[in-house]
Design a protein around this motif. Structure first.
Motif, PDB file in Angstrom:
ATOM      1  N   ASP A 214      43.268  20.326  42.688  1.00  0.00           N
ATOM      2  CA  ASP A 214      43.918  21.604  42.402  1.00  0.00           C
ATOM      3  C   ASP A 214      42.918  22.749  42.283  1.00  0.00           C
ATOM      4  N   ARG A 216      41.462  24.806  44.500  1.00  0.00           N
ATOM      5  CA  ARG A 216      41.810  26.041  45.215  1.00  0.00           C
ATOM      6  C   ARG A 216      43.035  26.708  44.597  1.00  0.00           C
ATOM      7  N   ALA A 219      42.045  28.468  41.503  1.00  0.00           N
ATOM      8  CA  ALA A 219      41.294  29.672  41.868  1.00  0.00           C
ATOM      9  C   ALA A 219      42.244  30.793  42.260  1.00  0.00           C
ATOM     10  N   THR A 220      43.338  30.448  42.937  1.00  0.00           N
ATOM     11  CA  THR A 220      44.343  31.445  43.323  1.00  0.00           C
ATOM     12  C   THR A 220      45.008  32.052  42.095  1.00  0.00           C
TER      13      THR A 220
END
Length: 455
Positions: A214, A216, A219-220
């Motif tokens: 998880d 990425r 990070a979003t």
């Protein structure tokens, strides 16, 4: 007992009347200009709370009917246990009992009974020990800037938790909804604009450290929260508003007083019998909750202290004063949730649920829960409310409000008189019988320029 204890808080919603900023925003929201222009006037000239700026411009006073104001307050309060219930279910804090358990343990009867009990207790404790319940629950401007911010953030986290266990298009849809709600939640107030990005930054660091899949995604979420926060803090209106306060940006003063206020409010919340009893019950029965705390209890403790500290620090740093405790109302909600998670983590880490067997007996638990409910009825905001009902202060407050309204309309040039009776439950900002005072000017602008009479 829980429902009976909560009913008076719901009834009082229909005793609430607008005051102070309500008349200011009731007047500006009634202006005959485009809706977008109304929002931009707030964002560019007063604050960066882009979500709250929308809500205050759909103020119930635009209708001229008090019942719409009171219904807005009522449904906002009613939504709280529902939202908390959904959050607890998303955390899977209860398990589905077997048939024998359903017969033998009423506390666990039904798949969601534990979540229901916990959500009602959290709601009751929050209402009873909230520092300023008037501006937290019974004031439209307060709920538009803070209470709905609490609820929307919890809904957003609930969507994110649901998305983590979903698959396919459902997972994508839930994450999309969660990210949209994240943007909305950040835009309610400055404290949220600090705390929410901090939360998602910690989530990002946590996923980075353990190198989960998880990474990425977290990070979003972190990037969306930080960008949304920037729109709050760097809005032109925030710089305009800051110039109104001479004591702003004093770091040492802010740190010292915020630390003192943190200790003050933690002591008020934690050093009362219901808090101790309920905490003991959670620790002793932590094994009933179907959740493993991946976050260390020490991190939860630091987060809890930081949340309360932030609720004091930002007002002190931005204005030099703490003000009306609106920000403390906001962080108190999350303090309670973090405290419950902290207790679960501690109990799991040290297997305390195996060492507090007397507190696991159902009869003992029920007695302690009942005592807690009764004590909350005669302490904190509960006892103020009972006193107001007993002495008929809500009825006198209503009569005084309408009489004063008639006086303002009939004698627009006369100073507005103060209300003779204000219930202890309502710590309203009243007029000063001074024509230059901002509350009085807003009230006259609403009544005289909108040509409306509240009914």
């Amino acid at each position: 007992m829980l429902i009976a204890a909560l009913v008076p808080y719901l009834v009082v919603c229909f005793c609430a009347f607008p005051f102070a900023d309500d008349f200011c925003f009731g007047w500006t929201a009634s202006e005959h200009i485009p809706f977008v222009q109304k929002i931009l006037n707030q964002y560019l000239l007063w604050n960066g709370r882009y979500t709250a700026d929308v809500l205050v411009n759909v103020h119930p006073l635009v209708s001229g009917k008090i019942i719409y104001y009171q219904l807005a307050v009522f449904f906002s309060l009613l939504a709280m246990p529902v939202v908390v219930y959904g959050f607890i279910n998303a955390l899977q804090m209860q398990h589905t009992p077997s048939r024998s358990q359903q017969r033998d343990t009423p506390l666990e009867r039904g798949p969601n009974s534990l979540a229901l009990i916990v959500s009602l207790f959290i709601t009751l404790f929050y209402l009873n020990y909230q520092p300023n319940i008037t501006e937290g629950i019974y004031w439209y401007i307060g709920i538009a800037n803070y209470h709905w911010g609490n609820l929307l953030l919890l809904v957003q986290i609930t969507f994110m938790l649901r998305a983590s266990s979903a698959t396919g298009k459902g997972k994508i849809a839930l994450h999309a909804a969660s990210l949209l709600l994240l943007v909305v939640a950040v835009g309610f107030n400055e404290v949220g604009a600090l705390l929410i990005p901090s939360l998602y930054f910690l989530l990002f660091v946590f996923n980075l450290r353990i190198r989960t899949s998880d990474f990425r995604l977290s990070a979003t979420y972190c990037a969306v929260a930080i960008i949304s926060s920037a729109f709050v803090f760097f809005s032109p209106g925030n710089f305009v508003r800051a110039n109104e306060f001479e004591g702003r940006y004093d770091l040492l003063h802010s740190l010292v007083y915020s630390t003192a206020q943190t200790l003050r409010f933690l002591a008020q919340w934690m050093l009362n019998v219901p808090f101790v009893l309920l905490s003991a019950i959670v620790v002793a029965n932590a094994d009933r909750f179907k959740i493993r705390m991946a976050i260390d209890y020490r991190i939860l403790l630091v987060a809890m202290l930081f949340v309360v500290f932030a609720g004091s620090f930002l007002p002190y740093f931005a204005t030099g004063i703490l003000g009306q405790h609106r920000t403390i109302n906001y962080v108190f909600f999350f303090f309670i949730l973090l405290w419950v998670l902290f207790l679960l983590s501690v109990s799991e880490r040290f297997s305390l649920y195996d060492k507090l067997l007397p507190l696991k007996k159902e009869r003992t638990v029920l007695v302690l829960l009942g005592v807690s409910v009764l004590l909350m009825a005669i302490t904190g905001n509960g006892v103020k409310m009972l006193s107001d009902f007993k002495h008929g202060k809500f009825r006198k407050y209503e009569a005084g409000f309408y009489q004063r309204q008639a006086d303002v309309i009939q004698n627009p040039n006369a100073p507005i008189r103060k209300l003779e009776t204000i219930p202890a439950t309502f710590t309203v900002v009243d007029v000063r019988s001074d024509t230059t005072f901002w509350v009085e000017k807003c009230m006259k602008k609403y009544y005289l320029e909108t040509k409306m009479e509240l009914k």
